[in-house]
Design an enzyme around this catalytic site. Structure first.
Site, PDB file in Angstrom:
ATOM      1  N   ASP A   7     -23.116  90.817 -46.932  1.00  0.00           N
ATOM      2  CA  ASP A   7     -23.827  92.071 -46.699  1.00  0.00           C
ATOM      3  C   ASP A   7     -24.844  92.357 -47.798  1.00  0.00           C
ATOM      4  O   ASP A   7     -24.603  92.083 -48.983  1.00  0.00           O
ATOM      5  CB  ASP A   7     -22.798  93.211 -46.632  1.00  0.00           C
ATOM      6  CG  ASP A   7     -23.428  94.556 -46.357  1.00  0.00           C
ATOM      7  OD1 ASP A   7     -24.029  94.718 -45.279  1.00  0.00           O
ATOM      8  OD2 ASP A   7     -23.328  95.445 -47.224  1.00  0.00           O
ATOM      9  N   GLU A  67     -27.159  88.465 -44.739  1.00  0.00           N
ATOM     10  CA  GLU A  67     -27.900  89.600 -44.194  1.00  0.00           C
ATOM     11  C   GLU A  67     -28.962  89.942 -45.240  1.00  0.00           C
ATOM     12  O   GLU A  67     -28.708  90.679 -46.185  1.00  0.00           O
ATOM     13  CB  GLU A  67     -26.984  90.807 -43.940  1.00  0.00           C
ATOM     14  CG  GLU A  67     -27.693  91.923 -43.170  1.00  0.00           C
ATOM     15  CD  GLU A  67     -27.634  93.277 -43.857  1.00  0.00           C
ATOM     16  OE1 GLU A  67     -28.190  94.235 -43.310  1.00  0.00           O
ATOM     17  OE2 GLU A  67     -27.054  93.384 -44.941  1.00  0.00           O
TER      18      GLU A  67
END
Length: 713
Positions: free
Chosen positions: A393, A446
């Site tokens: 993330d 990401e």
């Protein structure tokens, strides 16, 4: 000796074992509040230990022994016969401590934390729990828990040299016992801290760590063996993104192992991606503010029950990705923040150590032990839980020092640039280590900027990820379908631009949870028009996505054209399936997955330009696209999409082969909720050159629809 005892009882003695326990024939025992204490020797001789000072009882034994027990009686009349925690040598060896100090202990979870073990002795084996925690600047550390009424006076830990590790073996503490570490910080303040390496935790809002032992027996050997020979970027990957707490609210890991597995199999997805399951106190963070990096959230069951969920998915042939959050952590006082009274896990400079948007702390990627904590954590999920890949993330927030910071709020690196060189080195170390130990998993970034080389191997100068979310495709495609069809001709490049850079990285195309919250509207409500038009546009977009180079990811609810934005409290509105528009989109997604997996043209060359050719990417006025997909097995698929509500009959399209071509997908089919506009189920290639191909045929493009054709070989 009195001064030594005072230091132990006050909690700032680095080596209580040097005073307590058996030294020659001298035995000293710390039992605060005891009425009387005896030593029980191997021949059952009982030796009274008079009270000496501040809860320490001591005496010289009549002869030298190697083992003994302590009999304790308290004023309330209770009596206990116990092994002595301070007779045991350290349970961590020199190699463990060396690797921890070097930041290279790849199985850190086996060294630190709480582990139930057996210790040998003349009076037989003693079962207990070995506690170990890294707190290099602490003045003292104690173990507290339900086994000592949350008073750590009797259980000070010892410091193991320069490693910064504190250790203690506590007999009779075992599975299910609650504990924390009581840390006397460098600033002189005591803090009760959850174990950073806890493998199980209490249910929020309670914050204690839990001693745990895994009893799970894995049954996914066939999946794991098959995975070894797979290259993720050359394999089919259709991912269903799931927030476990709101897919069907109220389900446990065990219930999910039945219902989620059944649904994903029925829908034909190849993988699930789970929003973070690591321990987090606040439901509203969706798991992205982690306090317990090594413990699955207890909201849905035990760690072994989570293993059972993964095991069940694997046995059904479904891969499991996990969202993983090494970018930041919350400031809760009982967790990682200022763990030993100093900025231990976080960077000490707030310009690098605090995240202005999220109100969280940022890891100190330049500290070897912190990098070790994170790298080992990635390995822990992959190896102990058989996870098939980690979606990392917020990578952009890690690699840029000025991320969400204005002028003067960030400090350049040593070369005057904006890159966080320490974070970049961490990511390279992470991916190198993960792929060395687990070459068949997928490390997925990401990363929302144009940073180059995200999926380039580390030895070629890249970050070393296997795949990257294509945020540009997601943004441009959604912006395009939001436009009124009459205006789309002015924004045609939005829907085609992704092919300019499609092979710059190994991409996943995400329509994720982030795109259906915070006022962005659901996928169903992004396009304009009435319900039929919105559903048709969504079907066209999904058909385009499944046939575009790159893997695909769809967040739960998108497959049923959920009307409202996602709510982590309300969950997916499954009742919408009573209505044709919603049930039709679900049937389309199921059909897309059914067509996808057996057709290598749709996935085997996702990262190779040989897998895609435009037929006509420039039809601005008609809002249409047409292109070829090819597989490494020489298979071919012709795809065409009409983003206009006007049907396009009699459209000639170039074909690379002669013969009959069957329509294997028509998103406007009535079973998907389409208009059923008359379109041929097959066409015959004519020897008329078109779109640079030797053959062609006339096809019908239905309104707001997509069609796929393949040769009848």
């Amino acid at each position: 000796m009195i001064a030594e005892i005072d230091r132990i009882v006050d909690g700032h003695h680095h080596d209580p074992h040097s005073v307590l326990g058996l030294h020659g024939r001298d035995l000293r025992v710390l039992r605060p509040g005891a009425l009387e204490v005896h030593a029980v020797l191997p021949d059952d001789t009982r030796v009274a230990l008079p009270h000496r000072h501040r809860g320490v009882f001591a005496a010289r034994l009549p002869r030298k022994v190697d083992d003994y027990r302590i009999a304790v009686r308290y004023e309330d009349g209770s009596a206990h016969l116990q092994a002595d925690a301070y007779r045991y040598t350290p349970t961590l060896g020199e190699l463990d401590l060396h690797l921890i100090g070097e930041g290279r202990h790849e199985e850190l979870w086996r060294a630190l934390g709480a582990h139930v073990i057996e210790r040998e002795g003349d009076l037989g084996e003693v079962s207990g729990t070995r506690f170990a925690v890294w707190a290099p600047d602490a003045r003292g550390v104690r173990v507290i828990g339900d086994f000592n009424y949350w008073s750590g006076i009797a259980h000070p830990m010892r410091s193991l040299g320069s490693s910064g590790v504190w250790e203690l073996f506590l007999p009779e503490v075992g599975e299910g016992d609650l504990y924390k570490f009581q840390v006397l910080g460098a600033d002189g303040h005591w803090r009760d801290k959850a174990d950073p390496m806890a493998r199980r935790t209490q249910m929020p809002p309670d914050t204690a760590s839990v001693v745990t032992v895994s009893e799970h027996v894995w049954t996914d050997q066939e999946w794991m063996a098959q995975r070894k020979g797979t290259e993720p970027h050359r394999a089919p990957m259709s991912v269903y993104e799931v927030h476990l707490g709101s897919w069907r609210p109220g389900l446990s890991y065990t219930e999910l192992a039945e219902q989620l597995v059944s649904y994903v199999c029925e829908m034909g997805f190849t993988h699930v991606e789970l929003l973070p399951v690591a321990g987090h106190p606040f439901d509203g963070s969706w798991g992205y503010q982690v306090t317990s990096y090594y413990a699955p959230t207890p909201r849905f069951g035990s760690p072994d029950e989570f293993r059972h969920l993964v095991d069940s998915l694997h046995r059904a042939g479904i891969g499991v990705f996990l969202d993983w959050v090494p970018a930041h952590f919350p400031k809760d006082e009982w967790a990682l923040a200022r763990f030993d009274g100093t900025a231990l896990y976080e960077h000490p400079d707030p310009r690098r150590g605090e995240h202005p948007d999220w109100g969280t702390l940022i890891f100190n990627y330049g500290r070897t032990e912190v990098r070790n904590f994170l790298v080992a954590n990635a390995l822990y999920w992959l190896e102990e839980f058989h996870i098939d890949g980690l979606r990392v993330d917020a990578v952009a927030s890690m690699i840029y020092l000025d991320y969400s910071r204005g002028s003067g709020a960030w400090e350049p690196n040593m070369f005057g640039g904006r890159e966080n060189l320490e974070a970049i080195d961490f990511l390279k170390e992470l991916n190198t280590t993960v792929y060395r130990r687990n070459p068949a998993v997928a490390m997925i970034a990401e990363e929302s900027t144009a940073y180059t080389g995200v999926t380039t191997p580390v030895d070629l100068g890249g970050l070393g990820f296997g795949l990257k979310w294509n945020m540009g495709w997601m943004h441009d495609s959604l912006e395009y379908v939001k436009k009124e069809p009459i205006h789309r001709k002015y924004h045609h490049n939005d829907i085609t631009f992704s092919m300019v850079y499609a092979y710059s990285e190994n991409y996943i195309l995400p329509l994720s949870h982030d795109e259906v919250v915070h006022g962005k509207q659901s996928l169903f409500n992004k396009p304009p028009g009435d319900e039929w038009q919105r559903a048709a546009t969504l079907r066209a977009l999904l058909s385009f996505m499944w046939s575009h180079p790159g893997k695909q990811l769809l967040f739960m609810g998108g497959e049923i054209a959920q009307g409202e934005e996602w709510s982590h409290e309300q969950g997916v509105p499954w009742w919408l399936l009573r209505f044709d528009h919603h049930a039709g989109v679900q049937r389309l997604v199921k059909a897309l997955n059914g067509l996808y997996r057996p057709r290598p043209a749709l996935w085997s060359l996702d990262t190779d330009p040989a897998g895609f050719d435009w037929l006509d990417g420039g039809d601005h006025e008609g809002n249409t696209l047409s292109y070829l997909r090819r597989g490494e097995d020489d298979s071919v698929l012709v795809c065409a999409v009409n983003f206009s509500p006007v049907p396009r009959p009699g459209r000639r399209i170039g074909l690379p082969e002669e013969g009959r071509w069957s329509c294997v997908l028509n998103s406007d089919d009535p079973r998907f909720g389409g208009s059923g506009y008359q379109a041929p189920t097959s066409v015959v290639a004519e020897p008329q050159e078109w779109h640079g191909r030797p053959y062609s045929a006339e096809i019908t493009l239905p309104p707001l629809g997509a069609v796929w054709f393949e040769p009848e070989r």
